[in-house]
Scaffold this active site. Structure first.
Site, PDB file in Angstrom:
ATOM      1  N   CYS A 120       0.971  -1.262  -0.037  1.00 14.03           N
ATOM      2  CA  CYS A 120      -0.021  -0.056  -0.039  1.00 14.03           C
ATOM      3  C   CYS A 120       0.769   1.254   0.016  1.00 14.03           C
ATOM      4  O   CYS A 120       1.942   1.040   0.424  1.00 14.03           O
ATOM      5  CB  CYS A 120      -1.031   0.110   1.116  1.00 14.03           C
ATOM      6  SG  CYS A 120      -2.278   1.230   0.935  1.00 14.03           S
ATOM      7  N   CYS A 122      -0.177   4.151   1.778  1.00 15.72           N
ATOM      8  CA  CYS A 122      -0.312   5.130   2.876  1.00 15.72           C
ATOM      9  C   CYS A 122       0.887   5.365   3.993  1.00 15.72           C
ATOM     10  O   CYS A 122       0.903   6.418   4.730  1.00 15.72           O
ATOM     11  CB  CYS A 122      -1.688   5.010   3.528  1.00 15.72           C
ATOM     12  SG  CYS A 122      -1.691   3.161   4.054  1.00 15.72           S
ATOM     13  N   CYS A 130      -3.583   6.400   0.243  1.00 16.69           N
ATOM     14  CA  CYS A 130      -3.282   4.957  -0.028  1.00 16.69           C
ATOM     15  C   CYS A 130      -2.836   4.911  -1.678  1.00 16.69           C
ATOM     16  O   CYS A 130      -2.592   3.971  -2.250  1.00 16.69           O
ATOM     17  CB  CYS A 130      -4.298   3.857   0.240  1.00 16.69           C
ATOM     18  SG  CYS A 130      -4.561   3.607   1.973  1.00 16.69           S
ATOM     19  N   LYS A 195     -12.279  -4.912   2.263  1.00 18.34           N
ATOM     20  CA  LYS A 195     -11.730  -3.957   3.348  1.00 18.34           C
ATOM     21  C   LYS A 195     -12.626  -2.578   3.470  1.00 18.34           C
ATOM     22  O   LYS A 195     -12.777  -2.033   2.573  1.00 18.34           O
ATOM     23  CB  LYS A 195     -10.168  -3.638   2.921  1.00 18.34           C
ATOM     24  CG  LYS A 195      -9.629  -2.775   4.132  1.00 18.34           C
ATOM     25  CD  LYS A 195      -8.308  -2.338   3.887  1.00 18.34           C
ATOM     26  CE  LYS A 195      -7.679  -1.149   4.669  1.00 18.34           C
ATOM     27  NZ  LYS A 195      -6.382  -1.062   4.366  1.00 18.34           N
ATOM     28  N   ARG A 217     -10.735   7.712   4.040  1.00 20.20           N
ATOM     29  CA  ARG A 217     -10.550   6.662   2.614  1.00 20.20           C
ATOM     30  C   ARG A 217     -11.697   6.080   2.219  1.00 20.20           C
ATOM     31  O   ARG A 217     -11.882   5.172   1.611  1.00 20.20           O
ATOM     32  CB  ARG A 217      -9.588   5.427   3.568  1.00 20.20           C
ATOM     33  CG  ARG A 217      -8.274   6.024   4.150  1.00 20.20           C
ATOM     34  CD  ARG A 217      -7.491   4.822   4.082  1.00 20.20           C
ATOM     35  NE  ARG A 217      -6.296   4.654   5.034  1.00 20.20           N
ATOM     36  CZ  ARG A 217      -5.370   5.693   4.962  1.00 20.20           C
ATOM     37  NH1 ARG A 217      -5.249   6.614   4.200  1.00 20.20           N
ATOM     38  NH2 ARG A 217      -4.276   5.417   5.863  1.00 20.20           N
ATOM     39  N   LYS A 248     -11.649  -7.596   6.189  1.00 20.23           N
ATOM     40  CA  LYS A 248     -10.877  -6.763   7.259  1.00 20.23           C
ATOM     41  C   LYS A 248     -11.889  -5.309   7.613  1.00 20.23           C
ATOM     42  O   LYS A 248     -12.240  -4.761   6.572  1.00 20.23           O
ATOM     43  CB  LYS A 248      -9.725  -6.232   6.815  1.00 20.23           C
ATOM     44  CG  LYS A 248      -8.808  -5.020   7.592  1.00 20.23           C
ATOM     45  CD  LYS A 248      -7.625  -4.764   6.884  1.00 20.23           C
ATOM     46  CE  LYS A 248      -7.133  -3.503   7.683  1.00 20.23           C
ATOM     47  NZ  LYS A 248      -6.070  -2.833   7.108  1.00 20.23           N
ATOM     48  N   SER A 274      -6.245  -3.479  14.517  1.00 18.12           N
ATOM     49  CA  SER A 274      -5.658  -2.897  15.913  1.00 18.12           C
ATOM     50  C   SER A 274      -6.580  -2.496  16.812  1.00 18.12           C
ATOM     51  O   SER A 274      -6.507  -2.693  18.038  1.00 18.12           O
ATOM     52  CB  SER A 274      -4.879  -1.892  15.315  1.00 18.12           C
ATOM     53  OG  SER A 274      -5.738  -0.777  14.624  1.00 18.12           O
ATOM     54  N   TYR A 313      -2.487  -9.610  16.197  1.00 17.83           N
ATOM     55  CA  TYR A 313      -1.392  -9.017  17.083  1.00 17.83           C
ATOM     56  C   TYR A 313      -1.283  -9.840  18.475  1.00 17.83           C
ATOM     57  O   TYR A 313      -0.433  -9.668  19.083  1.00 17.83           O
ATOM     58  CB  TYR A 313      -1.676  -7.547  17.547  1.00 17.83           C
ATOM     59  CG  TYR A 313      -1.816  -6.495  16.280  1.00 17.83           C
ATOM     60  CD1 TYR A 313      -0.660  -6.124  15.634  1.00 17.83           C
ATOM     61  CD2 TYR A 313      -3.024  -6.325  15.801  1.00 17.83           C
ATOM     62  CE1 TYR A 313      -0.851  -5.305  14.418  1.00 17.83           C
ATOM     63  CE2 TYR A 313      -3.123  -5.536  14.583  1.00 17.83           C
ATOM     64  CZ  TYR A 313      -2.189  -5.080  14.046  1.00 17.83           C
ATOM     65  OH  TYR A 313      -2.206  -4.414  12.685  1.00 17.83           O
TER      66      TYR A 313
HETATM   67  C1  PBG Z   1      -2.878   0.293   4.854  1.00 18.77           C
HETATM   68  C2  PBG Z   1      -3.431  -0.611   5.979  1.00 18.77           C
HETATM   69  C3  PBG Z   1      -4.065  -0.509   7.024  1.00 18.77           C
HETATM   70  C4  PBG Z   1      -4.414  -1.603   7.981  1.00 18.77           C
HETATM   71  C5  PBG Z   1      -3.714  -2.539   7.408  1.00 18.77           C
HETATM   72  N1  PBG Z   1      -3.029  -2.095   6.255  1.00 18.77           N
HETATM   73  C6  PBG Z   1      -4.785   1.072   7.661  1.00 18.77           C
HETATM   74  C7  PBG Z   1      -5.695   1.630   6.883  1.00 18.77           C
HETATM   75  O1  PBG Z   1      -6.069   1.278   5.864  1.00 18.77           O
HETATM   76  O2  PBG Z   1      -5.806   2.746   7.259  1.00 18.77           O
HETATM   77  C8  PBG Z   1      -5.058  -1.582   9.085  1.00 18.77           C
HETATM   78  C9  PBG Z   1      -4.457  -2.616  10.268  1.00 18.77           C
HETATM   79  C10 PBG Z   1      -5.109  -2.646  11.511  1.00 18.77           C
HETATM   80  O3  PBG Z   1      -5.703  -1.776  12.032  1.00 18.77           O
HETATM   81  O4  PBG Z   1      -4.602  -3.403  12.486  1.00 18.77           O
HETATM   82  N2  PBG Z   1      -3.781   0.413   4.023  1.00 18.77           N
HETATM   83 ZN    ZN Z   2      -2.993   2.098   2.681  1.00 18.92          ZN
END
Ligand code: PBG
Ligand code: ZN
Length: 324
Positions: A120, A122, A130, A195, A217, A248, A274, A313
């Protein structure tokens, strides 16, 4: 057959009986551990909202990867925090970028540990989006070129699997083409197929220093309200030859996991993100829940919903418990 002839409690009487009829299992083989690799030396900085998770420089990443491998976890997924960010996220596709160096360092010490790289922009762009910005929004097709370059460069450094998380249309196909053109037809693509634009990513953005400087986003990540759209996204990625599909976040989207499991035969990955991790850690710290049990129950729920693999995690904690 109904009560009183049928008595479901008969099969719950003791742990051995329960073990025999248990339908779902968490296994160490299911786990993928995320790691944040930071530019520099001797850095090991805990993420405030994610106890036990660190931004680390390469030597610490390698040391933790050894622990992960010793626990029997088959794979890690890497995120990078580069030295410098710019509008086009150059570090993402630089042969000596943070991820490329990290992959080389891990593979040198642990050739068998599978290294997955998050593909990605970002983490590498100064604006935190991104992809490439044009007229105030991320330009899809211009971004595809950069993502393909990034994936190729990760694989050239030794990555075993690439995982595009950007949500640009057509990225799986663009990455497949470039990998195949360079003789990497054996490298699988783990697509973040479904996602959502989620508030659950909050702590990750602190960890990866990837909060967008303006806007959000929602013009590329999915609307949390949509289930049918998830099927269209997954279909598209299947057509572009994705090898794994991912949903996700996981916890608020267990129905979507089940939907994909029932409709696709590709290995299905859940990303226990997370915010899901932080909520359990915070509540456990307050003494409000039994963190270990809630963690196991949550991950088991993801497997029951249809996940074959879980990016989490919690992977090291779970692997430790499974070893006992
Ligand atoms: C990057 C990405 C993100 C996550 C994984 N790859 C963040 C986003 O899209 O803002 C999130 C993972 C997490 O919250 O543990 N695009
Ligand atoms: Zn990203």
């Amino acid at each position: 057959m109904y009560f009183p002839a049928y008595r479901p409690r008969r099969l719950r009487r003791n742990e051995n009986l329960r073990r025999m009829v248990r339908e779902t299992h968490l296994r160490v083989d299911d786990l993928i551990y995320p790691m944040f690799s930071a530019f520099g030396e001797n850095i090991k900085k805990e993420i405030g909202s994610m106890p036990g998770i660190y931004q680390q420089s390469i030597e610490h990443i390698v040391a933790e990867a050894k622990e992960v491998y010793a626990l029997g976890i088959p794979a890690v997924i890497l995120f990078g925090i580069p030295e410098e960010k710019d509008a086009l996220g150059s570090d993402a596709y630089c042969a000596t970028g943070i991820i490329q160096e990290t992959v080389r360092a891990i593979k040198k010490e642990l050739p068998e540990l599978l290294v997955i790289t998050d593909v990605c922009m970002c983490e590498y762009t100064d604006h935190g989006h991104c992809g490439v910005i044009k007229d105030g929004d991320v330009d899809n097709d211009a971004t595809l070129e950069l993502l393909a370059k990034e994936a190729l460069s990760h694989v050239q450094a030794g990555a075993d699997i690439v995982a595009p998380s950007d949500m640009m249309d057509g990225r799986v196909g663009a990455i497949r083409d470039v990998l195949d053109d360079h003789g990497f037809d054996r490298i699988p693509i783990m697509s973040y197929a479904v996602k959502y634009a989620s508030a659950y990513y909050g702590p990750f953005r602190e960890a990866a220093e990837s909060t967008p400087e303006f806007g959000d986003r929602r013009s590329y990540q999915m609307d949390p309200a949509n289930r049918l759209e998830a099927l269209r996204e997954a279909n598209q990625d299947l057509a572009e030859a994705a090898d794994f599909l991912m949903v996700k976040p996981a916890l608020a989207y267990l129905d979507v996991l089940r939907e994909l499991k029932d409709n696709f035969d590709l290995p299905l990955v859940a990303y226990n993100v997370s915010g899901e991790y932080s909520m359990i850690k915070a509540a456990a710290e307050k003494g409000w829940i039994d963190g270990e049990r809630v963690m196991l129950e949550t991950l088991l729920g993801m497997k029951r919903a249809g996940a074959d693999l879980i990016i989490t995690y919690h992977a090291k904690e779970v692997a430790g418990l499974l070893q006992r």
